[in-house]
Scaffold this active site. Structure first.
Site, short mmCIF file in Angstrom:
data_model
loop_
_atom_site.label_atom_id
_atom_site.label_comp_id
_atom_site.label_asym_id
_atom_site.label_seq_id
_atom_site.Cartn_x
_atom_site.Cartn_y
_atom_site.Cartn_z
N GLU A 131 -5.79 -7.08 -2.06
CA GLU A 131 -6.50 -7.29 -0.78
C GLU A 131 -7.97 -6.94 -0.96
O GLU A 131 -8.29 -5.88 -1.50
CB GLU A 131 -5.95 -6.37 0.32
CG GLU A 131 -4.52 -6.61 0.70
CD GLU A 131 -4.05 -5.69 1.83
OE1 GLU A 131 -4.89 -5.04 2.47
OE2 GLU A 131 -2.83 -5.64 2.06
N GLU B 206 0.85 -1.21 0.00
CA GLU B 206 0.00 0.00 0.00
C GLU B 206 0.87 1.25 0.00
O GLU B 206 0.76 2.12 0.87
CB GLU B 206 -0.98 -0.02 1.18
CG GLU B 206 -1.97 -1.17 1.07
CD GLU B 206 -3.17 -1.04 2.03
OE1 GLU B 206 -3.03 -0.44 3.11
OE2 GLU B 206 -4.26 -1.53 1.66
#
Ligand code: CA
Length: 503
Positions: free
Chosen positions: A287, A189
């Site tokens: 995810e 991320e």
């Protein structure tokens, strides 16, 4: 009665011969009979990834958690996942998630050794590994991209060199331990930077150093970069343009997709089409997750609960095992809809991060006793999202709010460790599945199995007649999701045995 028994035995024998489900050239034209309804997806990419991140499982097992199949039999969780159609495992790696006295920060204490254990068990069950390198000693996400302790005083140039070495060494060790590495993430991320570097005049240098290490490790391994917030279309485009301008060498553009925060699935497909259409990259959801219930089972509040994040307009599905399966199917479908087979796959995040002690139905001092037991396990084994020991590294967040699992209601296992039927979605997206009751062999739907059914299946096979879904299910007596001459033979054998019984 006897005939029914004989048929059950025949069916059981036939079921034993069904091998593990994988995408194949065979037209799987009959949905599986299942309590979970899933419409099949015609995958444009035959190797479509149906993956799961289970990074916390080693710490859970150390704390005494066991995983079971739906019948309640204890098995290696990796074999349960593989048998349910999961074909890829993702694991996060932190450089040094331990404090100065050697106590784990928690969140699975996911160091290199943990990744080796997970990679080996995944490979033993035929699953590839996505190595998710955070380049931090604890959680890296848009709010935090702190450098590892050992790199704290490094210049950007020193970090480039350290990151290259760390990547290459880690991958070699994970491979030697027996893992089948298929993909590597350079950072997690990384929307606001990586390894303590937030100036995008420098960030790309670290992406490139990691990518070079992966290429030097093995040219066949995919390099992935992982961002967030696909709902901000311009941000995603900015990253894709930036990576191209800076000539970063990568294969897969990945994002997280949590429906409560990350916009619609149509938008997700659109931004992926931009990235793959403009730059020829694969796209992937690294995810996603969805709750099967809004209840908590470990005493630590969940990210999606009765009070939190459950009302967004993109939380489209029921909070049930069917709803959880629906979300996974919908996200896979959105990625599959990316043009030219450039949708590579979907990873479910932490599908096994269950409770270490069930608080359900407890109140007052009984609840407190269970909670304190859980807390002791989270501290000792690092199986909660953070332990108190993380305060040394992350004093403002983990050091304050440490505790258990915030996603036990988004796992594919119940509080008792038993697999939930929603787990079937990982194989049922291949075949489709339907929750309808049929009498096996009753291909014409008249309530009995007779020679007429043999004729009916032959008519289906020669395409004289288009069967209803019920008849298609009933005709597939060996339950391999394909109608073939084998089903005709099976019904004939059944009828022959039935005659013998009569005599
Ligand atoms: Ca919880």
């Amino acid at each position: 009665m006897k005939a029914k028994k004989a048929f059950a035995a025949l069916l059981a024998a036939a079921l034993l011969t069904v091998s593990s489900i994988s995408v194949s050239a065979v037209d799987l034209n009959v949905p599986a009979k299942d309590v979970i309804n899933v419409e099949k997806i015609d995958f444009n990419n035959p190797g479509f990834i149906r993956g799961m991140d289970v990074s916390s499982v080693i710490s859970l097992e150390n704390a005494g958690v066991t995983f079971k199949n739906e019948s309640g039999e204890e098995h290696d969780i990796f074999s349960i996942l593989a048998q349910n159609g999961v074909n890829y495992i993702r694991v996060r790696v932190w450089n040094d998630p331990f404090d100065s006295s050697g106590s784990g920060y928690g969140g699975g204490n996911n160091d290199l050794n943990t990744a080796k254990l997970i990679g080996k068990r995944a490979a033993d069950n035929g699953m590839k590994l996505l190595v998710d390198l955070h380049y931090s000693d604890f959680w890296a996400d848009p709010a935090k991209q702190k450098a590892p302790k050992a790199w704290a005083d490094f210049s950007v140039a020193q970090k480039q060199s350290a990151l290259y070495d760390y990547t290459l060494n880690s991958l070699n060790e994970i491979k030697v331990a027996g893992a089948d590495i298929g993909m590597v993430q350079i950072g997690n991320e990384t929307t606001t930077g990586i390894a303590g570097v937030s100036d995008f005049n420098d960030v790309y240098k670290l992406f490139s150093a990691g990518a070079k290490a992966v290429r030097d490790f093995d040219k066949n391994v995919l390099v992935a970069l992982h961002f967030t917030n696909p709902e901000k279309t311009s941000t995603i485009k900015w990253f894709a343009d930036y990576l191209s301008q800076k000539r970063v060498d990568y294969d897969v553009f990945a994002t997280s997709y949590y429906p409560s925060w990350h916009g619609s699935l149509n938008n997700l497909t659109d931004v992926f089409n931009y990235v793959s259409g403009t730059y020829g990259k694969y796209t992937m959801v690294a995810e996603t997750s969805y709750p099967f219930t809004l209840d908590d089972t470990d005493g630590h509040g969940n990210t999606i609960s009765k009070w939190n994040n459950n009302t967004d307009e993109n939380m489209l599905w029921d909070f049930s095992t069917q709803g959880q399966a629906d979300e996974v199917r919908a996200v896979m479908n959105a990625v599959n809809n990316v043009n030219n087979g450039k949708g590579l796959g979907v990873f479910y995040w932490e599908g096994a991060w269950i409770t270490v002690g069930d608080t359900t139905g407890k109140s007052g001092s009984a609840w407190t006793r269970q909670y304190n037991k859980n807390k002791a396990l989270w501290e000792s084994y690092g199986c909660g999202w953070a332990s108190s020991y993380s305060a040394e590294y992350d004093p403002d967040d983990a050091g304050q709010y440490f505790g258990g699992s915030a996603v036990d209601n988004q796992a594919f296992f119940g509080a008792d460790g038993k697999a939930l039927p929603s787990l079937h979605v990982f194989k049922n997206v291949i075949t489709g599945s339907m929750d309808i009751d049929v009498l096996p062999g009753d291909a014409n739907g008249d309530g009995v199995v007779s020679i007429k059914d043999v004729t009916s299946v032959q008519r289906f096979l020669s395409e004289y007649e288009e069967p209803s879904d019920e008849c298609r299910l009933a005709a597939d007596v060996n339950r391999n999701c394909v109608l073939s001459i084998n089903d005709v033979t099976a019904i004939q054998r059944y009828l022959a045995e039935y005659d013998i019984e009569l005599l």
